[in-house]
Design an enzyme around this catalytic site. Sequence first.
Site, PDB file in Angstrom:
ATOM      1  N   THR A 157       0.832  -1.206   0.000  1.00  0.00           N
ATOM      2  CA  THR A 157       0.000   0.000   0.000  1.00  0.00           C
ATOM      3  C   THR A 157       0.864   1.253   0.000  1.00  0.00           C
ATOM      4  O   THR A 157       1.908   1.280   0.639  1.00  0.00           O
ATOM      5  CB  THR A 157      -0.860   0.013   1.282  1.00  0.00           C
ATOM      6  OG1 THR A 157      -1.785  -1.051   1.202  1.00  0.00           O
ATOM      7  CG2 THR A 157      -1.595   1.320   1.473  1.00  0.00           C
ATOM      8  N   ARG A 185     -12.801  -8.706  -1.694  1.00  0.00           N
ATOM      9  CA  ARG A 185     -12.072  -8.553  -0.420  1.00  0.00           C
ATOM     10  C   ARG A 185     -11.665  -7.082  -0.227  1.00  0.00           C
ATOM     11  O   ARG A 185     -11.184  -6.438  -1.135  1.00  0.00           O
ATOM     12  CB  ARG A 185     -10.832  -9.443  -0.445  1.00  0.00           C
ATOM     13  CG  ARG A 185      -9.945  -9.332   0.802  1.00  0.00           C
ATOM     14  CD  ARG A 185      -8.807  -8.361   0.587  1.00  0.00           C
ATOM     15  NE  ARG A 185      -7.844  -8.395   1.693  1.00  0.00           N
ATOM     16  CZ  ARG A 185      -6.839  -7.536   1.806  1.00  0.00           C
ATOM     17  NH1 ARG A 185      -6.660  -6.607   0.907  1.00  0.00           N
ATOM     18  NH2 ARG A 185      -6.008  -7.612   2.832  1.00  0.00           N
ATOM     19  N   VAL A 186     -11.886  -6.578   0.960  1.00  0.00           N
ATOM     20  CA  VAL A 186     -11.454  -5.219   1.294  1.00  0.00           C
ATOM     21  C   VAL A 186     -10.463  -5.320   2.440  1.00  0.00           C
ATOM     22  O   VAL A 186     -10.696  -6.044   3.410  1.00  0.00           O
ATOM     23  CB  VAL A 186     -12.659  -4.337   1.702  1.00  0.00           C
ATOM     24  CG1 VAL A 186     -12.189  -2.969   2.181  1.00  0.00           C
ATOM     25  CG2 VAL A 186     -13.630  -4.190   0.535  1.00  0.00           C
ATOM     26  N   GLY A 187      -9.350  -4.611   2.307  1.00  0.00           N
ATOM     27  CA  GLY A 187      -8.327  -4.656   3.342  1.00  0.00           C
ATOM     28  C   GLY A 187      -8.478  -3.538   4.351  1.00  0.00           C
ATOM     29  O   GLY A 187      -9.551  -2.939   4.509  1.00  0.00           O
ATOM     30  N   ASP A 188      -7.384  -3.247   5.021  1.00  0.00           N
ATOM     31  CA  ASP A 188      -7.398  -2.249   6.095  1.00  0.00           C
ATOM     32  C   ASP A 188      -7.353  -0.809   5.601  1.00  0.00           C
ATOM     33  O   ASP A 188      -7.755   0.113   6.310  1.00  0.00           O
ATOM     34  CB  ASP A 188      -6.193  -2.481   7.016  1.00  0.00           C
ATOM     35  CG  ASP A 188      -4.876  -2.413   6.251  1.00  0.00           C
ATOM     36  OD1 ASP A 188      -4.803  -2.925   5.117  1.00  0.00           O
ATOM     37  OD2 ASP A 188      -3.909  -1.838   6.790  1.00  0.00           O
ATOM     38  N   THR A 208       0.831  -0.278   6.059  1.00  0.00           N
ATOM     39  CA  THR A 208       0.929  -1.222   4.944  1.00  0.00           C
ATOM     40  C   THR A 208       1.216  -2.594   5.524  1.00  0.00           C
ATOM     41  O   THR A 208       1.908  -2.708   6.528  1.00  0.00           O
ATOM     42  CB  THR A 208       2.039  -0.819   3.947  1.00  0.00           C
ATOM     43  OG1 THR A 208       2.089  -1.789   2.889  1.00  0.00           O
ATOM     44  CG2 THR A 208       3.400  -0.736   4.613  1.00  0.00           C
ATOM     45  N   GLY A 209       0.651  -3.607   4.912  1.00  0.00           N
ATOM     46  CA  GLY A 209       0.892  -4.946   5.434  1.00  0.00           C
ATOM     47  C   GLY A 209      -0.308  -5.838   5.202  1.00  0.00           C
ATOM     48  O   GLY A 209      -1.172  -5.547   4.375  1.00  0.00           O
ATOM     49  N   GLY A 211      -3.511  -6.793   5.610  1.00  0.00           N
ATOM     50  CA  GLY A 211      -4.606  -5.962   6.080  1.00  0.00           C
ATOM     51  C   GLY A 211      -5.527  -6.598   7.094  1.00  0.00           C
ATOM     52  O   GLY A 211      -6.043  -5.924   7.995  1.00  0.00           O
TER      53      GLY A 211
HETATM   54  N1  ASP Z   1      -2.717  -3.399   3.615  1.00  0.00           N
HETATM   55  C1  ASP Z   1      -3.132  -3.676   2.260  1.00  0.00           C
HETATM   56  C2  ASP Z   1      -4.280  -4.599   2.255  1.00  0.00           C
HETATM   57  O1  ASP Z   1      -4.328  -5.493   3.067  1.00  0.00           O
HETATM   58  C3  ASP Z   1      -2.094  -4.287   1.445  1.00  0.00           C
HETATM   59  C4  ASP Z   1      -0.860  -3.478   1.327  1.00  0.00           C
HETATM   60  O2  ASP Z   1      -0.332  -2.965   2.305  1.00  0.00           O
HETATM   61  O3  ASP Z   1      -0.387  -3.392   0.190  1.00  0.00           O
HETATM   62  O4  ASP Z   1      -5.110  -4.469   1.385  1.00  0.00           O
END
Ligand code: ASP
Length: 296
Positions: A157, A185-188, A208-209, A211
Site C-alpha cells: 500500500t 475482499r477489502v483490506g485495512d 501497509t501490510g 490488512g
Molecule cells: N494493507 C493492504 C491490504 O491489506 C495491502 C498493502 O499494504 O499493500 O489491502
Amino acid sequence: MTIPQDEVGVSRRGAYHDGLRRALAAGRDVLAAGGSALDAVAGAVTALEDDPLFNAGRGSVFTRAGTQEMDACIMNGADRRAGAVAGVFGPRNPVQAARAVMEKSRHVLLIGEGALAFCREQGVAFCEPSYFHTDVRWRELQHALAHGKREPPQYGTVGAVARDRRGDLAAATSTGGMTGKAPGRVGDTPIIGAGTYAENATCAVYATGHGEFFIRYGAAFDIAARLRHAGEPVGRAAQAVIDQLGAAGGSGGVIAVDRGGRLALPFNTAGMYRGFVRDTIAIHTAIYDEPYRSWC
Ligand code: ASP
C-alpha cells in the site's frame, strides 16, 4: 512487500528511491507554499498512484480472478473528517475519489458501483482499463496462482502522513490490496482506525501490510490511543503495535507523525519503501534498514 535484496533488486532500487523522492517532493512543495497537511498527503499519494512501480492506482495488483480492485482513504486530523472508497476500478487516482467522498458526500466509505457512480457525478478523472494493466503485476499474479499458499502475501500500500505549519495532521492511503486476493475482499486501507487514521490531538498514521491483521487489531487507532491514554511517545506506540501484530503472525509496517512532528516508521518485514522530509528541506528515502539516502 519490497523487492529482494539480491542483484536484480540492486538495479531496481534506484527507481524506487526516485519514485519516493518525487512523492515526497510533491508533498513538500505543498507545505513549503504554506499549504495544508491534507493537500500535502493527497499530492504525495497521487504521485505514488501515478507511478506503476507502486501497488496503488496505475500499478495495482490483480485479484485471483484477474481483476483489479482498489481501496483508498483520506483523513483530516483537524476535524476527523474522512473519506474512503473500496473495490473501485476506473478512477485514475483513488485517493482523489476518497477525497471527493469526504468533501462532497454525507458519507465516509463508498464501495463498488455506487462509489463509481458518485465519482462520475463529481467529475473524478477516470482511465481506460489498459492504463492500469502492467505486465509485472500480471506475472506476479500468475506466480501467486501457481505457488498458492506457499508464498508469503504480496502487498505494498502507498500512503503519506503530514503535519503542516498550523500543526494540523492528515493521512492518506491507497492500494490495489494483496496479489491474488478474493474478488470483493477489502483490506485495512479504507477502514478508519485500521490502515488510516488522523487526529490533531495525537497523530496521523498510514499502514501497509497484511490488512486482515491491521483490521482485527485496530492498528492505526491503537497507536493514537496509546498516545492519548497512556502518554506513550509515537515511536514506542507504533513499535508496540507492530510487535503485537508480528507476534500474532501479521507482517507490515506503519508511518506515523505526532502533533509535535515526531516520526515513527517501524516495520517487521525485510523492508518498507519509505521516506520523510522535515522543515521542507532535504528529502530522505530508504527501503531496507540501510542509512537513508538524502536528496535536496
Ligand atoms: N494493507 C493492504 C491490504 O491489506 C495491502 C498493502 O499494504 O499493500 O489491502
